[in-house]
Scaffold this motif. Sequence first.
Motif, short mmCIF file in Angstrom:
data_model
loop_
_atom_site.label_atom_id
_atom_site.label_comp_id
_atom_site.label_asym_id
_atom_site.label_seq_id
_atom_site.Cartn_x
_atom_site.Cartn_y
_atom_site.Cartn_z
N GLN A 87 -12.54 6.73 -4.18
CA GLN A 87 -13.53 5.93 -3.61
C GLN A 87 -13.56 4.70 -4.23
O GLN A 87 -13.47 3.63 -3.64
N ASP A 91 -12.47 1.48 -2.00
CA ASP A 91 -13.51 0.39 -2.02
C ASP A 91 -12.64 -1.00 -2.08
O ASP A 91 -12.92 -1.83 -1.24
N LYS A 95 -12.18 -3.86 0.79
CA LYS A 95 -12.53 -5.21 0.60
C LYS A 95 -11.34 -6.29 0.81
O LYS A 95 -11.59 -7.31 1.38
N THR A 98 -10.98 -6.60 4.75
CA THR A 98 -12.35 -7.26 5.28
C THR A 98 -11.94 -8.61 5.18
O THR A 98 -12.30 -9.55 5.75
N TYR A 131 -12.01 0.48 11.06
CA TYR A 131 -11.80 0.72 9.82
C TYR A 131 -11.66 2.33 9.51
O TYR A 131 -12.66 2.75 9.89
N SER A 133 -11.12 5.60 7.47
CA SER A 133 -11.57 6.21 5.96
C SER A 133 -12.44 7.42 6.23
O SER A 133 -12.95 7.57 7.13
N TYR A 135 -14.38 8.05 3.78
CA TYR A 135 -15.53 7.64 3.19
C TYR A 135 -16.53 6.91 4.18
O TYR A 135 -15.89 5.93 4.84
N PRO A 136 -17.56 7.49 4.55
CA PRO A 136 -18.49 6.89 5.54
C PRO A 136 -18.88 5.54 5.53
O PRO A 136 -18.95 4.84 6.45
N GLN A 137 -19.18 5.05 4.28
CA GLN A 137 -19.56 3.58 4.18
C GLN A 137 -18.29 2.68 4.45
O GLN A 137 -18.47 1.64 4.90
N TYR A 138 -16.99 3.13 4.44
CA TYR A 138 -15.89 2.20 5.03
C TYR A 138 -15.40 2.69 6.41
O TYR A 138 -14.76 1.82 6.84
N ARG A 139 -15.95 3.56 6.71
CA ARG A 139 -15.45 4.23 8.44
C ARG A 139 -16.43 3.46 9.35
O ARG A 139 -17.43 3.99 9.46
N GLN A 140 -15.78 2.14 9.76
CA GLN A 140 -16.91 1.52 10.80
C GLN A 140 -15.88 0.59 11.92
O GLN A 140 -14.79 0.75 11.50
#
Length: 165
Positions: A87, A91, A95, A98, A131, A133, A135-140
């Motif tokens: 992770q 992360d 970053k 983006t 994006y 991934s 990891y749900p917080q980066y899959r967007q």
Amino acid sequence: MSVFNPQKLSVKLIPPTTFSQPVEGRKYTLTHSDITAELFLDIGYVYNYKSIDPKMRDEVLATWKKDSHGRLYLVGKAYVDGGEFSQKVADTRFKIFTKEMATALNGIVYGDRPFYVHYPFLVDAPIFIHYLSTYPQYRQVAFYGTPRQYLNHSIKQPDFPHHQT
């Protein structure tokens, strides 16, 4: 953030692609060199998978698609991870993607300037980046404006594209 430098961009059309064809399904493969800061853009009917570093996976891929109303939009993807990275690494990768996405989009749009002369209405088409991934917080999915803002920023001419006479 990196500043887009048109002199560091190399563009290659993959035959039979031209600066006017295809429209829907037109694909962009953008890679770069960390050493020289050069950007390499391949434009074709297919992605140039041979140019992608399978260990780094720091390319940006994009294609023109139609929505359910028949309107064209540019949709891209950035590979953050597929479960092979921690992770913390994911992360960091997210970053970096983006932070550098505007530079990547500058390269894609600027590198295909003649295309917009043939299809000036596409300068106002929306751009979305997925994006990818585990990891749900980066899959967007993120909205990145329109080609017009990247053309204006790259060439400092607010009413681009100009039609050639």
